[in-house]
Motif scaffolding. Structure first.
Motif, PDB file in Angstrom:
ATOM      1  N   CYS A 170      37.171  38.820  40.124  1.00  0.00           N
ATOM      2  CA  CYS A 170      37.388  40.236  40.415  1.00  0.00           C
ATOM      3  C   CYS A 170      36.427  41.130  39.648  1.00  0.00           C
ATOM      4  O   CYS A 170      36.156  40.914  38.476  1.00  0.00           O
ATOM      5  N   CYS A 171      35.911  42.080  40.307  1.00  0.00           N
ATOM      6  CA  CYS A 171      35.208  43.233  39.738  1.00  0.00           C
ATOM      7  C   CYS A 171      33.792  42.980  39.259  1.00  0.00           C
ATOM      8  O   CYS A 171      33.135  43.908  38.802  1.00  0.00           O
ATOM      9  N   GLN A 172      33.324  41.783  39.298  1.00  0.00           N
ATOM     10  CA  GLN A 172      31.955  41.466  38.888  1.00  0.00           C
ATOM     11  C   GLN A 172      31.579  42.134  37.564  1.00  0.00           C
ATOM     12  O   GLN A 172      30.568  42.816  37.448  1.00  0.00           O
ATOM     13  N   GLY A 173      32.446  41.946  36.570  1.00  0.00           N
ATOM     14  CA  GLY A 173      32.154  42.469  35.236  1.00  0.00           C
ATOM     15  C   GLY A 173      32.518  43.926  35.030  1.00  0.00           C
ATOM     16  O   GLY A 173      32.137  44.510  34.014  1.00  0.00           O
ATOM     17  N   ARG A 174      33.229  44.526  35.956  1.00  0.00           N
ATOM     18  CA  ARG A 174      33.648  45.933  35.819  1.00  0.00           C
ATOM     19  C   ARG A 174      35.164  45.964  35.700  1.00  0.00           C
ATOM     20  O   ARG A 174      35.867  46.216  36.680  1.00  0.00           O
ATOM     21  N   PRO A 175      35.713  45.714  34.507  1.00  0.00           N
ATOM     22  CA  PRO A 175      37.157  45.587  34.338  1.00  0.00           C
ATOM     23  C   PRO A 175      37.942  46.841  34.719  1.00  0.00           C
ATOM     24  O   PRO A 175      39.101  46.747  35.086  1.00  0.00           O
ATOM     25  N   GLU A 176      37.317  48.004  34.660  1.00  0.00           N
ATOM     26  CA  GLU A 176      38.040  49.228  35.012  1.00  0.00           C
ATOM     27  C   GLU A 176      38.481  49.229  36.476  1.00  0.00           C
ATOM     28  O   GLU A 176      39.477  49.851  36.840  1.00  0.00           O
ATOM     29  N   VAL A 177      37.764  48.512  37.324  1.00  0.00           N
ATOM     30  CA  VAL A 177      38.119  48.438  38.740  1.00  0.00           C
ATOM     31  C   VAL A 177      39.417  47.659  38.916  1.00  0.00           C
ATOM     32  O   VAL A 177      40.267  48.012  39.730  1.00  0.00           O
ATOM     33  N   CYS A 178      39.576  46.599  38.139  1.00  0.00           N
ATOM     34  CA  CYS A 178      40.745  45.736  38.283  1.00  0.00           C
ATOM     35  C   CYS A 178      41.880  46.085  37.326  1.00  0.00           C
ATOM     36  O   CYS A 178      42.896  45.387  37.306  1.00  0.00           O
TER      37      CYS A 178
END
Length: 120
Positions: A91-99
């Protein structure tokens, strides 16, 4: 989890009555609910409920056990967790704020005894 298993589980949930049955069972917890109670709570005829439970069972999303004259159904939390993990894998390709909202929901669900590490 294999893609065809995910499709089978998602397909089983892709109908109003089956989704309502599954959500009721998830809310009921591991103790489960007798088939008659499910039918009354959701106002589903017994033969229709039987068909819906069969589809959910074949997809691996519900389990049943006999208790006297009743059949008790419960959500298969391990299989549900496998599906959720499969859907959220990478999930999120390294963008934790999205998930973050999904992670919060998973944390809340952990209170229900979902397995901590299910192989995806």
């Amino acid at each position: 989890m294999e893609s065809n298993d995910a499709v089978k589980r998602l397909s089983a949930l892709a109908q109003d009555s089956r989704l309502a049955v599954f959500r009721l069972l998830v809310q009921a917890g591991q103790e489960g609910v007798a088939a008659g109670e499910i039918a009354r709570a959701l106002e589903i005829t017994p033969n229709t409920l039987s068909a819906q439970l069969n589809v959910l069972s074949n997809a691996g999303l519900v389990v049943s056990r006999r208790d006297g004259r009743s059949i008790i159904y419960a959500a298969a939390y391990d299989r549900m967790a496998e599906l959720l993990l499969y859907l959220m894998q990478d999930c999120c390709q390294g963008r934790p704020e999205v998930c973050a909202p999904l992670a919060d929901a998973a944390t809340q669900a952990a209170c229900c005894g979902l397995p901590n590490n299910v192989n995806a």
